[in-house]
Design a protein around this motif. Structure first.
Motif, PDB file in Angstrom:
ATOM      1  N   VAL A  17      42.394  30.044  49.211  1.00 13.84           N
ATOM      2  CA  VAL A  17      41.701  31.141  48.529  1.00 13.84           C
ATOM      3  C   VAL A  17      41.436  32.255  49.533  1.00 13.84           C
ATOM      4  N   GLU A  18      41.302  33.479  49.025  1.00 12.06           N
ATOM      5  CA  GLU A  18      40.979  34.618  49.880  1.00 12.06           C
ATOM      6  C   GLU A  18      39.692  35.268  49.382  1.00 12.06           C
ATOM      7  N   ARG A  19      38.986  35.886  50.318  1.00 13.01           N
ATOM      8  CA  ARG A  19      37.654  36.400  50.014  1.00 13.01           C
ATOM      9  C   ARG A  19      37.716  37.745  49.303  1.00 13.01           C
ATOM     10  N   VAL A  20      36.843  37.884  48.294  1.00 15.27           N
ATOM     11  CA  VAL A  20      36.652  39.143  47.589  1.00 15.27           C
ATOM     12  C   VAL A  20      35.152  39.395  47.481  1.00 15.27           C
ATOM     13  N   ALA A  21      34.789  40.550  46.950  1.00 12.88           N
ATOM     14  CA  ALA A  21      33.375  40.879  46.781  1.00 12.88           C
ATOM     15  C   ALA A  21      32.759  40.045  45.663  1.00 12.88           C
ATOM     16  N   LEU A  22      31.502  39.683  45.819  1.00 17.95           N
ATOM     17  CA  LEU A  22      30.792  38.936  44.778  1.00 17.95           C
ATOM     18  C   LEU A  22      30.563  39.852  43.582  1.00 17.95           C
ATOM     19  N   PRO A  23      31.009  39.464  42.369  1.00 20.49           N
ATOM     20  CA  PRO A  23      30.803  40.326  41.196  1.00 20.49           C
ATOM     21  C   PRO A  23      29.322  40.473  40.864  1.00 20.49           C
ATOM     22  N   VAL A  24      28.954  41.635  40.331  1.00 27.40           N
ATOM     23  CA  VAL A  24      27.547  41.853  39.978  1.00 27.40           C
ATOM     24  C   VAL A  24      27.119  40.954  38.824  1.00 27.40           C
ATOM     25  N   LEU A  35      31.720  31.353  28.355  1.00 27.47           N
ATOM     26  CA  LEU A  35      32.275  32.471  29.100  1.00 27.47           C
ATOM     27  C   LEU A  35      33.441  31.975  29.954  1.00 27.47           C
ATOM     28  N   PRO A  36      34.345  32.864  30.335  1.00 27.22           N
ATOM     29  CA  PRO A  36      35.456  32.442  31.206  1.00 27.22           C
ATOM     30  C   PRO A  36      34.991  32.241  32.644  1.00 27.22           C
ATOM     31  N   ALA A  37      35.941  31.978  33.528  1.00 27.47           N
ATOM     32  CA  ALA A  37      35.624  31.773  34.942  1.00 27.47           C
ATOM     33  C   ALA A  37      35.125  33.071  35.563  1.00 27.47           C
ATOM     34  N   LEU A  38      34.125  32.941  36.421  1.00 31.38           N
ATOM     35  CA  LEU A  38      33.583  34.100  37.133  1.00 31.38           C
ATOM     36  C   LEU A  38      34.615  34.693  38.082  1.00 31.38           C
ATOM     37  N   MET A  39      35.324  33.830  38.819  1.00 35.63           N
ATOM     38  CA  MET A  39      36.241  34.281  39.858  1.00 35.63           C
ATOM     39  C   MET A  39      37.691  34.202  39.383  1.00 35.63           C
TER      40      MET A  39
END
Length: 350
Positions: A17-24, A35-39
């Motif tokens: 996996v690679e790092r991205v910004a945490l969604p608000v 709900l679907p997957a957050l990431m």
């Protein structure tokens, strides 16, 4: 790319996996549907704030200690757990098993109320909490001190510059198939609304007609007393022509979390990139595939494009959570708005 391994036995617990910004929307709860997957698959994010128990109510914390934590207005409670929880999509986990006695939930899944509910299949250490109950974005949150990241196979994707973001990234559809507004839109606008209020300094804000008025307009009309508008807000960012305004609603980079900076003196209001792209640079596509010689720009009239069944409502809890973490909330006029929302948790302020 990297993988996360058990901190006790080094067993692999994720795919690369690679790092991205945490969604608000990471802490958003929404309705009573799945709900679907957050990431996105193949990505992870790190929550910089503490999470999990122990929790302390506001009356035990006090304004000074909370401000040192970056919280400037009352909240129900603050976590004093470890910061740095790592979140991945449930399908990206490897080598974990459920802990049966911790599989509690509110409705039709797991909500993590009993603490970490996933163990390393190799050594049995509790390593993560899976959340997939209704109202929650589906996610696996790794306990910060239970895992560590090591290099994994696969090339790192380069961080797209702003021009590439405008060309290549896909915007989020505003309307769900059932006719409801997208939960990610409501979360993104709720967070941006808090920033917009903060930079407005209490002045009424004029918005251009269209999607900005549809999403921000009613909320601003309800939050500000009647009177003349003294500031103007517009969408700004890569791919858009410059526009004179006091406030620019700009994209937040999905990989780095960097906020695009408008030229001149306009104050920047960050908006999640996928929602900003749909607002600022909508990509019109044919509703059904066609072949042959249909000219460009000619559309079939079936099926009809989706339209919302109700007026747009920013997410009140994302709005409140964001507002409480902005130093501007200490201004009396903005604190009054915050407290009004906090004191009436079950109303419909928007």
């Amino acid at each position: 790319m990297g993988v996360f391994v058990c901190g006790r036995c080094d067993a692999v617990l994720t795919r690369p996996v690679e790092r991205v910004a945490l969604p608000v929307r990471a802490r958003q709860t929404y309705g009573h549907d799945l709900l679907p997957a957050l990431m996105e698959s193949g990505t992870y994010a790190v929550d910089p704030e503490p999470s999990g128990p122990p929790w302390r109510p506001w009356r035990e914390i006090g304004a000074e200690e909370a401000a040192a934590r970056g919280v400037f207005a009352p909240v129900t409670a603050l976590s004093f757990g470890e910061p740095g929880a790592v979140v991945v999509a449930p399908g990206d986990t490897r080598g974990t098993v459920l802990i049966p006695e911790r599989c509690d939930g509110y409705c039709i899944g797991l909500d993590g109320r009993s603490g970490p509910n996933l163990a390393c299949a190799h050594c049995g250490s509790a390593v993560a909490t899976r959340v997939d109950d209704c109202s929650y974005w589906q996610a696996v949150w790794f306990v910060p001190d239970a895992v560590r990241r090591v290099p994994g196979e696969g090339p790192e994707q380069g961080v797209a510059d702003w021009a590439a973001l405008a060309r290549e990234y896909q915007g989020a559809a505003p309307i769900e198939s059932n006719g409801g507004w997208s939960a990610r839109w409501e979360a993104a606008v709720g967070a941006a609304l808090a920033h917009l209020l903060a930079v407005s300094a209490g002045a009424r804000v004029a918005l251009p007609d269209g999607v900005m008025a549809d999403t921000f307009g009613r909320a601003l009309d309800m939050l500000f007393p009647p009177g003349p508008t003294r500031k103007r807000a517009v969408l700004a960012g890569p791919g858009l022509p410059p526009a004179a305004a006091d406030i620019a609603v700009v994209p937040r980079h999905p990989r780095t979390g960097e906020v695009w900076q408008p030229p001149g003196t306009a104050a920047a209001v960050p908006l999640e990139a996928d929602v900003w792209l749909s607002m600022a640079l909508p990509r019109v596509q044919l509703p059904v595939p066609v072949t042959g010689g249909m000219p460009e720009g000619v559309f079939r009239d079936d099926p009809l494009p989706p339209y919302p069944l109700r007026l747009f409502t920013p997410d009140r809890w994302v709005f409140l959570d964001t507002l409480a973490r902005l130093p501007a909330v200490r201004e009396p006029w903005l604190r009054e708005i915050h407290d009004r929302f906090l004191d009436h948790p079950y109303g419909s302020p928007f």
